[in-house]
Write an enzyme that holds these catalytic residues in place. Structure first.
Site, mmCIF file in Angstrom:
data_model
loop_
_atom_site.group_PDB
_atom_site.id
_atom_site.type_symbol
_atom_site.label_atom_id
_atom_site.label_comp_id
_atom_site.label_asym_id
_atom_site.label_seq_id
_atom_site.Cartn_x
_atom_site.Cartn_y
_atom_site.Cartn_z
ATOM 1 N N ALA A 96 -58.188 62.069 -12.043
ATOM 2 C CA ALA A 96 -58.089 62.375 -13.476
ATOM 3 C C ALA A 96 -57.642 63.808 -13.780
ATOM 4 O O ALA A 96 -57.709 64.233 -14.935
ATOM 5 C CB ALA A 96 -59.383 62.062 -14.215
ATOM 6 N N ALA A 97 -57.146 64.534 -12.776
ATOM 7 C CA ALA A 97 -56.577 65.862 -13.066
ATOM 8 C C ALA A 97 -55.426 65.728 -14.054
ATOM 9 O O ALA A 97 -55.288 66.513 -14.998
ATOM 10 C CB ALA A 97 -56.083 66.520 -11.783
ATOM 11 N N GLY A 98 -54.603 64.707 -13.827
ATOM 12 C CA GLY A 98 -53.461 64.479 -14.725
ATOM 13 C C GLY A 98 -53.920 64.132 -16.128
ATOM 14 O O GLY A 98 -53.275 64.507 -17.116
ATOM 15 N N ASP A 99 -55.024 63.428 -16.239
ATOM 16 C CA ASP A 99 -55.551 63.065 -17.567
ATOM 17 C C ASP A 99 -56.101 64.308 -18.275
ATOM 18 O O ASP A 99 -55.912 64.483 -19.485
ATOM 19 C CB ASP A 99 -56.651 62.011 -17.433
ATOM 20 C CG ASP A 99 -56.127 60.747 -16.771
ATOM 21 O OD1 ASP A 99 -54.937 60.439 -16.949
ATOM 22 O OD2 ASP A 99 -56.909 60.089 -16.065
HETATM 23 P P1 ATP Z 1 -54.319 61.902 -11.457
HETATM 24 O O1 ATP Z 1 -53.411 60.733 -11.247
HETATM 25 O O2 ATP Z 1 -55.301 62.111 -10.353
HETATM 26 O O3 ATP Z 1 -54.960 61.922 -12.795
HETATM 27 P P2 ATP Z 1 -51.837 63.372 -11.437
HETATM 28 O O4 ATP Z 1 -51.315 62.948 -10.105
HETATM 29 O O5 ATP Z 1 -51.276 62.757 -12.655
HETATM 30 O O6 ATP Z 1 -53.428 63.223 -11.439
HETATM 31 P P3 ATP Z 1 -51.623 66.074 -10.564
HETATM 32 O O7 ATP Z 1 -50.217 66.456 -10.370
HETATM 33 O O8 ATP Z 1 -52.437 65.770 -9.352
HETATM 34 O O9 ATP Z 1 -51.690 64.912 -11.639
HETATM 35 O O10 ATP Z 1 -52.399 67.219 -11.334
HETATM 36 C C1 ATP Z 1 -52.157 67.530 -12.687
HETATM 37 C C2 ATP Z 1 -52.353 69.006 -12.888
HETATM 38 O O11 ATP Z 1 -53.680 69.352 -12.494
HETATM 39 C C3 ATP Z 1 -51.432 69.878 -12.040
HETATM 40 O O12 ATP Z 1 -50.189 70.062 -12.674
HETATM 41 C C4 ATP Z 1 -52.276 71.155 -11.916
HETATM 42 O O13 ATP Z 1 -52.102 71.961 -13.068
HETATM 43 C C5 ATP Z 1 -53.704 70.622 -11.899
HETATM 44 N N1 ATP Z 1 -54.190 70.458 -10.512
HETATM 45 C C6 ATP Z 1 -54.148 69.349 -9.747
HETATM 46 N N2 ATP Z 1 -54.654 69.581 -8.508
HETATM 47 C C7 ATP Z 1 -55.064 70.868 -8.516
HETATM 48 C C8 ATP Z 1 -55.688 71.716 -7.557
HETATM 49 N N3 ATP Z 1 -55.982 71.291 -6.316
HETATM 50 N N4 ATP Z 1 -55.960 72.990 -7.912
HETATM 51 C C9 ATP Z 1 -55.678 73.449 -9.166
HETATM 52 N N5 ATP Z 1 -55.091 72.690 -10.109
HETATM 53 C C10 ATP Z 1 -54.784 71.421 -9.807
HETATM 54 O O1 RIB Z 2 -56.259 58.923 -13.729
HETATM 55 C C1 RIB Z 2 -57.501 58.598 -13.184
HETATM 56 C C2 RIB Z 2 -57.890 57.198 -13.557
HETATM 57 O O2 RIB Z 2 -57.002 56.300 -12.947
HETATM 58 C C3 RIB Z 2 -59.261 56.783 -13.088
HETATM 59 O O3 RIB Z 2 -60.300 57.103 -13.985
HETATM 60 C C4 RIB Z 2 -59.110 55.286 -12.866
HETATM 61 O O4 RIB Z 2 -59.759 54.520 -13.846
HETATM 62 C C5 RIB Z 2 -57.612 55.040 -12.878
HETATM 63 O O5 RIB Z 2 -57.235 54.361 -13.983
#
Ligand code: ATP
Ligand code: RIB
Length: 313
Positions: A250-253
């Site tokens: 959920a970093a992306g969220d």
């Molecule tokens: P998810 O699918 O897990 O919700 P995502 O793959 O859509 O995430 P990421 O690119 O992993 O998104 O991360 C989104 C943002 O979170 C990055 O652009 C960055 O700003 C921050 N981020 C992710 N991982 C890290 C980390 N290890 N340290 C610091 N910031 C991070």
């Molecule tokens: O982005 C993270 C989410 O992806 C999780 O909470 C899970 O429910 C999946 O949908």
């Protein structure tokens, strides 16, 4: 409503594992938790915890998970009047997180898969052109509903931010011009463009390919490498904050919720992406999806301690 999320709600069943299993392999996990998630609901909680009035539009099942998912949104002050309960199961996500914070996710959509274009009528889009809504969407609900909502939002001057996750390789050409900001991660950017996106340079190339298809602003999220932004007027890289990652689910969220709130508050695109990066960095320092979304005060304290106090304005 200023911020509207049209998307998924899932219950996340999360196993902590020493490493991610290979196909056909059984490994022993070291911990387990059941926590509210779903890309849509996570983005709604992120925005609401940062202080923006936020509404969720979506569907849960008529099971106990549906009640818990709605409760979790309400606890974060997200308006849930338009979260309907359908006959059948709620969405679930089976998640494994390894010791480095890497994850693997299987989503079973349940009620999220029943969302359709009739739900678009329930979007509480603002009527006043001076205060347009921001609509956040992802791909855990059917694409036809996402496209219908984007069309509706455009006719009401709302700003449309789409996180094209989970990844899809083919999107209809008309999709791109309906989206104001597209925010793929590197896997999604690779699948959408056919380029191998793994660095700032390749992310910039992919962003330009996606822009040429009709979306004016593209932000490619690169995990710990930060994010690349390409708009009509600029292309730039925002590094990630240096933090110890515990769980990147959920970093992306967190990023998208933070981005929407910052834009709603009138921050520039660059400031909004820096602010979103701080929200996301705080989220990776905690376990759980919705549980990891920071409060506004936490973001402000974090920015001050990372010499980014100018973003507090
Ligand atoms: P998810 O699918 O897990 O919700 P995502 O793959 O859509 O995430 P990421 O690119 O992993 O998104 O991360 C989104 C943002 O979170 C990055 O652009 C960055 O700003 C921050 N981020 C992710 N991982 C890290 C980390 N290890 N340290 C610091 N910031 C991070
Ligand atoms: O982005 C993270 C989410 O992806 C999780 O909470 C899970 O429910 C999946 O949908």
């Amino acid at each position: 409503m200023p911020i509207i999320v049209f998307g998924s709600l899932n219950m996340d069943l999360v196993a902590q594992v020493p490493r991610l299993p290979q196909a056909g392999e059984t490994i022993l996990g070291t911990g387990f938790m059941t926590v509210p998630g779903g890309k849509g609901a996570n983005q709604a909680v992120a925005a609401a915890r940062l202080g923006a009035p936020t509404a969720m539009v979506g569907r849960v099942g008529d099971d106990s998970l549906g009640t818990l998912l709605r409760d979790s949104l309400q606890a974060a002050s997200v308006a849930t009047d338009e979260v309907l309960a359908d006959l059948g199961p709620s969405g679930v996500a089976l998640i494994s997180v390894d010791e480095l914070g890497e994850n693997q996710i299987v989503v079973v959509p349940g009620a999220n898969g029943k969302v359709d274009r009739t739900d678009v009528k329930r979007l509480p889009l603002n009527n006043a052109p001076s205060e347009p809504s921001i609509l956040l969407m992802q791909f855990e609900i059917p694409l036809e509903a996402v496209i219908a909502a984007a069309e509706q939002a455009h006719s009401r001057d709302a700003r449309v931010i789409v996180d094209p996750a989970p990844a899809q390789s083919q999107l209809p050409p008309e999709f791109y011009r309906l989206v104001d900001i597209l925010t793929p991660n590197q896997t999604e950017a690779s699948q959408l463009t056919g380029l191998k996106v793994s660095s700032v340079t390749t992310a910039m190339e992919a962003a330009q390919v996606l822009r040429q298809r009709g979306t004016s602003t593209v932000i490619v999220k690169l995990g710990s490498q930060g994010a690349v932004v390409a708009s009509n007027s600029e292309v730039f890289h925002v590094p990630a904050f240096q933090v110890e990652a515990v769980d990147t689910v959920a970093a992306g969220d967190a990023f998208n919720g933070g981005l929407a709130v910052a834009l709603w508050e009138g921050k520039s695109l660059r400031q909004a992406v820096e602010w979103a990066s701080a929200v996301a960095a705080l989220s990776v320092m905690k376990s759980g999806a919705q549980a990891s979304m920071p409060l506004r005060e936490e973001v402000e304290t974090f920015l001050l301690s990372h010499h980014s106090g100018s973003l507090l304005a």
